[in-house]
Motif scaffolding. Structure first.
Motif, PDB file in Angstrom:
ATOM      1  N   GLY A   1       0.785  -1.194   0.042  1.00  0.00           N
ATOM      2  CA  GLY A   1      -0.019  -0.192  -0.144  1.00  0.00           C
ATOM      3  C   GLY A   1       0.888   1.363  -0.114  1.00  0.00           C
ATOM      4  N   PHE A   2       1.670   1.318   0.922  1.00  0.00           N
ATOM      5  CA  PHE A   2       2.384   2.766   0.967  1.00  0.00           C
ATOM      6  C   PHE A   2       3.209   2.745  -0.251  1.00  0.00           C
ATOM      7  N   GLN A   3       3.850   1.760  -0.677  1.00  0.00           N
ATOM      8  CA  GLN A   3       4.612   1.872  -2.173  1.00  0.00           C
ATOM      9  C   GLN A   3       3.479   2.415  -3.336  1.00  0.00           C
ATOM     10  N   LEU A   4       2.315   1.642  -3.442  1.00  0.00           N
ATOM     11  CA  LEU A   4       1.486   2.411  -4.230  1.00  0.00           C
ATOM     12  C   LEU A   4       1.296   3.897  -4.041  1.00  0.00           C
ATOM     13  N   HIS A   5       1.239   4.159  -2.850  1.00  0.00           N
ATOM     14  CA  HIS A   5       0.922   5.672  -2.423  1.00  0.00           C
ATOM     15  C   HIS A   5       2.067   6.480  -3.124  1.00  0.00           C
ATOM     16  N   GLY A   6       3.343   6.112  -2.994  1.00  0.00           N
ATOM     17  CA  GLY A   6       4.321   6.826  -3.492  1.00  0.00           C
ATOM     18  C   GLY A   6       4.392   6.630  -4.998  1.00  0.00           C
ATOM     19  N   GLU A   7       4.157   5.599  -5.637  1.00  0.00           N
ATOM     20  CA  GLU A   7       4.154   5.339  -7.187  1.00  0.00           C
ATOM     21  C   GLU A   7       2.961   6.197  -7.747  1.00  0.00           C
TER      22      GLU A   7
END
Length: 195
Positions: free
Chosen positions: A18-24
């Motif tokens: 989730g947090f990776q997708l937030h940054g992406e």
């Protein structure tokens, strides 16, 4: 911007947390959109319930990974090809969709650009001119003028996107395509903790 469809599109590159997708999402839309990380997680949970996304294990340090189901993959590819938007959201949807699509190495950008170019050209051609029609109010005249200006701006921007996409990569300049970032976030949802 459709957070749902944007996440599906990014997940076409492979499993992510989730947090990776937030940054992406933030970097692939050039910072145009800020979405609360909680919205990312709630959208992922909704996508799991809808059957578009499924659990894909976890990272070495326990962050839950998500991946597309076959249906979710098909939805993402459809969204990356379509050019339709809700009424009044045409401009922002186009910007977000093209920015995300241009960042994905496996997406052919040309059909998406051609679809948008055709839609905006049709709007420009059917809009007439800004001089007004008989019986048209001042506000209708201004609305028509705004639509024509927006259509011209969209066509010019699409030309810029096509030119940038066609440029050969230069070492000093980052290209359009990006892989998923492997940089670890300073925070993120971990099993057994509340968000």
């Amino acid at each position: 911007m459709s957070v749902r469809n944007s996440l599906l599109a990014i997940l076409t590159m492979g499993p992510a947390y989730g947090f990776q997708l937030h940054g992406e999402l933030a970097t692939r839309t050039a910072g145009r959109r800020t979405v609360n990380v909680g919205q990312i997680y709630s959208t992922l949970e909704r996508l799991v319930r809808q059957g578009s996304v499924e659990a894909a294990g976890s990272t070495d340090d326990g962050l839950p990974l998500y991946r597309l189901t076959d249906g979710g993959h098909a939805e993402a590819l459809t969204w990356l090809r379509e050019t339709g938007s809700d009424s009044g959201a045409d401009w922002t949807d186009m910007l977000d969709r093209v920015l995300i699509a241009s960042s994905l190495p496996h997406v052919d950008l040309a059909p998406l650009l051609a679809g948008y170019r055709s839609a905006w050209q049709l709007r420009l051609n059917s809009g007439g001119d800004a001089s007004g029609r008989a019986g048209e109010s001042g506000q209708e005249l201004l609305a028509t003028a705004a639509q024509l200006v927006q259509a011209r701006a969209a066509l010019a921007w699409l030309d810029t996107v096509a030119a940038v996409a066609d440029r050969p990569p230069v070492e000093e300049e980052p290209g359009l395509h990006r892989e998923l970032s492997l940089q670890r976030p300073k925070r993120g949802r971990r099993p057994g903790t509340s968000s």
